[in-house]
Design an enzyme around this catalytic site. Structure first.
Site, short mmCIF file in Angstrom:
data_model
loop_
_atom_site.label_atom_id
_atom_site.label_comp_id
_atom_site.label_asym_id
_atom_site.label_seq_id
_atom_site.Cartn_x
_atom_site.Cartn_y
_atom_site.Cartn_z
N SER A 146 -9.33 -44.45 2.35
CA SER A 146 -7.94 -42.85 2.69
C SER A 146 -9.34 -41.53 1.58
O SER A 146 -9.49 -42.45 0.72
CB SER A 146 -7.41 -43.61 2.26
OG SER A 146 -6.84 -41.61 1.30
N MET A 185 0.81 -1.29 -0.04
CA MET A 185 0.36 0.42 0.13
C MET A 185 0.85 0.95 -0.02
O MET A 185 2.34 0.91 -0.01
CB MET A 185 -0.78 -0.11 1.21
CG MET A 185 -1.99 -1.05 1.14
SD MET A 185 -2.97 -1.14 2.39
CE MET A 185 -2.47 -1.57 3.35
N HIS A 216 -1.46 -33.88 -15.03
CA HIS A 216 0.25 -35.11 -15.35
C HIS A 216 1.91 -34.31 -14.67
O HIS A 216 2.77 -34.94 -13.07
CB HIS A 216 0.83 -36.17 -16.54
CG HIS A 216 1.88 -36.93 -16.46
ND1 HIS A 216 2.86 -36.21 -16.64
CD2 HIS A 216 2.03 -38.02 -16.01
CE1 HIS A 216 3.61 -37.10 -16.92
NE2 HIS A 216 3.32 -38.00 -16.76
#
Length: 925
Positions: A806, A108, A457
């Site tokens: 899981s 700022m 990937h």
């Protein structure tokens, strides 16, 4: 009752206090605290954060009464100091500075020397006896005010100043004399007139009003908004405005850190006090911008003031129990403190300071653990860009894998491999990566993709290797034909150097200085304290023996996700997978036909037995070749997987290893470009036309919801059989070596309990066969990933079969929110920036929606099995806020990439401490 918007700090007494950061901002609260403690602080006042929020709520108008309060406070300061704002005898000059609740350094705006005009400039010259100083201060004020308040490009002022220096034949600003500066001021005023259509405002009260508005406006400036988004700060907080006596500033400003917090090691710097002469100070007065030009040690120059400052600094550090970033000024031989705040620091410094303060008895271990931000540990585990380096940011993508790397841009994996093996540093640039790119990714320093998200990937593989990656950088347009990429009009060609910052997503032109990571004794000490407090276990996602070894080195308590498909990406292994896939279609079709033909032959009448027998013989002949290919490929993969599991079990001696059976759709493994497909067809002795046809048969319109996960194993049980056999044979082998082996077999993408039952039958049958043959048994668990909404909602049914759960938050988020985890990277940044979503749900758990599915799943499964072990292995597992949620809903562990294990360990400890104290993660006491 009228709301109070202005708080004074004057005459050794402040209306506010250090506990009022919400209202006064960090800077204002610090000034109030120092004033009330009797420390030397310039007189001034703070306009509250509530005034800022009211300013925006009322259409950018000052809230009622605020301006009048400010004028009254200004009058009090005039009386106390004996100075007059705009006066000609003893002018009061003020600074107008931002100050939010949370420190946002450099985000700022600040305006200094407010109150200068032609008349007060003369008074300044008389008071200081330095004509040149007064002109230079006025020149700087016009430039700063023009840039910050009036929105004029600073280059216009700089260019004009450069013209003067060139004309005078000088290089330094300080070599331009008073007479030239006087003329330059007139030129600066002309720039203001030309750019705004109005004269430069000389009325000090008008300057003050406009400056307050500018500071309010900077709260919503691009820098501040981006900073809040990155650091997850609330946009509604607003900033305070601090107005204080700026002094004559003839003696400049300075700063001091008791410790070298910006160094890599954070070591002590007892003589770290520096003073910047006013003529060398930066445009905003900050020491960081001024020091490269010139600084002098005040210990020799002003020993009395130096000693006073050291006493003040030590007192403040003891008071706040943290290293302080202090700013001061000296006016007419008197020291004034302008600011104190908990200092920003590098990761290495944060760890060292926290540990040393415990050793010194300043703070306790719990405070030390809470004081280090989990993200700061990334700096200790990966190279980082030197904070002092000047960088040219070309584009910003997703911070897919942390660290930093420089290298020459290359556009195909073969080139990356070739050059990388020669020792050359390259960065692989792709639209998106696939398994065919793996060999190039291994040799590249980093990976840049224009498409894909945090679970693409490229991102997953890079994180597993601890390699820097920036993914989904939509501004990057890759042109393979010309071996280049473009961002706007900028072209980066093959061989051009670029730098990637995987921690921020920045793509930078050229080679940038990097700082290598250092794992210190302080780091190890902190991590031992972390283990004392955390309750949540931390495992690693590891797909190779190397990954498993790295994970254990970082403190992982097992493997929470071993993705068997990733084992196929190395070397020629992918060919065996492809051979299996391409032969499976024909083999399965002929197998079904043969089954039907044999059944028909058994039932055939005497006059049709001969024809039926010929049909069976023909099919048996036809199936021989694809059967050999299919089962030969499976046998090859069995051997490869078995050896991988042996290595992983050895590395994880005594710790559990959760192995997920094959998950991705088969089309991800097959080549789609003609050349690679032709090469593959030649390797497996299959006509190219036939190979293409079989690849096309695998095409799916929505493969992520198609034939993948447990569905593959149900249709092709031989695949599950092969993987289960590899696991159990490897487990028996290492057990005989004296290794304690704890395999956990996890079936992916289960949505119906019957799917799990079908796959469980295959796994348990194979286990029995291996154990009977080997005359050896191994204890194991069989469980599933909960990654579909239906699985979470029917977790009680699935828990009747599963021995552990899981949560896979990547797919659970994808299916619950209807978002493609790869394609959504194109618009999710816009959603986050525009507050449609608070965070990227693939990086920070959507607690309101997806989190409910986790909570429901935990409650339902534990209603059936109270002791069922439950973990999580999605992308959110290292995010501190998500870890808190996992802690609260009662998960047993989180699992993350090896290089994020220390981060998850720290986040888990902070979650436990926050649960105990009610504090938030990463807070500074």
């Amino acid at each position: 009752m009228t709301k109070k918007y202005v708080y004074l700090f004057a005459d050794g007494k402040a209306e506010g206090s250090g506990t009022m950061k919400d209202l006064l901002g960090g800077k204002g609260a610090g000034l109030a605290e120092m004033t009330n403690a009797g420390l030397p602080v310039p007189q001034g006042f703070t306009i509250t954060t509530e005034a800022c929020t009211a300013y925006y709520a009322s259409g950018e108008k000052f809230p009622e009464g605020m301006w009048e309060e400010a004028l009254a406070a200004l009058s009090t300061i005039e009386t106390s100091t004996g100075k007059k704002f705009g006066g000609t005898a003893n002018p009061l000059l003020v600074s107008v500075r931002s100050g939010a609740k949370f420190s946002m350094p450099g985000m700022m705006d600040t305006v200094l020397n407010l109150g200068l005009n032609d008349e007060t400039r003369k008074s300044l010259a008389q008071l200081t006896g330095n004509e040149r100083f007064s002109y230079d201060a006025y020149r700087r004020f016009i430039q700063l005010f023009g840039k910050i308040v009036l929105g004029i490009d600073a280059e216009k002022f700089e260019h004009k100043f450069d013209e003067y220096k060139k004309k005078l034949g000088v290089k330094l600003d300080t070599e331009v004399g008073a007479e030239s500066l006087a003329t330059l001021i007139d030129d600066y005023k002309a720039i203001v007139k030309a750019e705004t259509g109005e004269d430069f405002p000389t009325d000090p009260l008008k300057q003050l009003e406009l400056s307050i508005r500018a500071v309010f406006a900077s709260w919503n400036g691009r820098r501040a908004r981006d900073y809040r988004r990155v650091h997850k700060l609330d946009d509604s907080l607003g900033t305070a405005v601090n107005v204080s006596d700026d002094g004559l500033r003839q003696y400049g400003r300075g700063f001091r850190h008791r410790r070298g917090i910006h160094t890599r090691c954070g070591d002590r710097r007892e003589s770290a006090l520096r003073r910047i002469p006013a003529e060398c100070a930066g445009e905003d007065g900050s020491p960081e911008s001024a020091l490269p030009r010139r600084s002098r040690s005040s210990k020799e120059e002003m020993p009395a003031i130096y000693d006073e400052f050291v006493q003040v600094a030590d007192r403040l550090e003891r008071h706040y129990k943290d290293v302080q970033d202090l700013e001061f000024t000296i006016e007419r031989g008197k020291l004034y403190m302008l600011q104190t705040r908990n200092a920003k620091r590098t990761g290495a410094s944060a760890v060292r300071v926290a540990v040393e303060m415990v050793e010194e008895g300043v703070i306790d271990k719990a405070t030390a653990v809470q004081r280090v931000e989990p993200a700061q540990l990334d700096q200790l585990l990966h190279p980082m860009i030197d904070p002092k380096a000047d960088v040219n940011v070309l584009a910003v993508g997703l911070p897919a894998s942390p660290g930093a790397a420089s290298g020459a841009a290359v556009f195909d994996p073969d080139t990356a491999e070739e050059l990388g093996k020669k020792g050359e540093k390259v960065i692989l640039v792709r639209t998106e990566t696939s398994p065919e790119d793996f060999h190039g990714m291994v040799e590249a320093q980093a990976i840049l993709t224009s498409r894909g998200g945090m679970t693409s990937h490229a991102a997953v593989v890079a994180r597993g290797m601890g390699k820097c990656c920036v993914a989904g950088c939509g501004d990057v347009v890759v042109d393979y034909a010309n071996q280049q990429f473009k961002v706007g009009e900028t072209v980066v060609r093959k061989g051009d150097w670029i730098t990637l910052d995987g921690s921020t997503g920045r793509v930078i032109i050229g080679k940038v200085p990097l700082i290598e990571p250092e794992i210190s004794g302080h780091f190890r000490t902190l991590m031992t304290w972390v283990d004392e407090f955390r309750k949540l276990g931390v495992r690693a996602n590891a797909d190779t023996p190397h990954d498993a070894t790295v994970a254990r080195g970082f403190g992982a308590e097992g493997i929470g996700l071993c993705r068997t498909e990733h084992m196929f990406f190395e070397g020629d292994r992918i060919d065996s997978v492809r051979r299996m896939i391409l032969s499976s279609t024909e083999y399965k079709s002929l197998e079904k036909q043969l089954e039907v033909a044999r059944a028909e032959a058994e039932k055939a009448s005497n006059d049709r037995k001969a024809a039926s027998g010929i049909r069976v013989q023909d099919l048996e002949a036809k199936i021989k070749r694809p059967s050999e290919l299919y089962h030969g490929a499976l046998a090859s993969l069995l051997e490869l997987q078995r050896e991988d599991f042996v290595g992983i079990f050895r590395a994880m001696n005594g710790f559990p290893v959760t192995i997920r059976t094959l998950d991705p759709p088969l089309h991800e493994f097959v080549p789609h470009d003609d050349k690679t497909l032709e090469d593959l067809a030649a390797k497996i002795d299959m006509p190219v036309k036939e190979a293409k046809a079989r690849v096309e048969q695998l095409h799916e319109f929505n493969p992520m919801l198609g034939h993948r996960g447990c569905r593959l194993g149900i249709v092709y049980p031989e695949i599950t059989e092969m993987q289960a056999r590899a696991i159990f044979e490897a487990a028996v082998k290492v057990k005989r070596e004296g290794i304690v082996v704890k395999p956990e077999i996890m079936i992916p993408l289960v949505g119906n309990v019957n799917e799990l039952k079908a796959q469980a039958d295959v796994v348990r049958r194979v286990a029995g066969e291996v154990f009977d043959r080997e005359k050896e048994t191994v204890d194991y668990l069989l469980g599933t990933m909960i990654e579909l909404p239906r699985a979470a909602l029917t977790a009680n049914r699935i828990a009747e079969v599963a021995e552990f759960f899981s949560f896979g938050t990547n797919d659970l988020t994808q299916t619950a929110m209807g978002l493609s985890r790869d394609d959504s990277g194109r618009f999710l940044p816009f959603y986050v920036e525009n507050k449609i979503f608070p965070d990227d749900p693939f990086q920070t758990l959507d607690q309101e929606g997806v989190g409910q599915l986790l909570d429901i799943g935990v409650q339902k499964c534990r209603s059936v099995r109270a002791d069922l072990k439950i973990g999580i292995c999605g992308e959110i597992r290292g995010d501190p806020e998500s870890v808190i949620f996992c802690h609260k809903v009662g998960l047993n562990y989180v699992s993350c990439s090896p290089y994020r294990v220390p981060i998850a360990l720290l986040a888990a400890a902070q979650a436990a401490l926050a649960d105990k104290t009610g504090a938030s993660v990463g807070t500074t006491a």
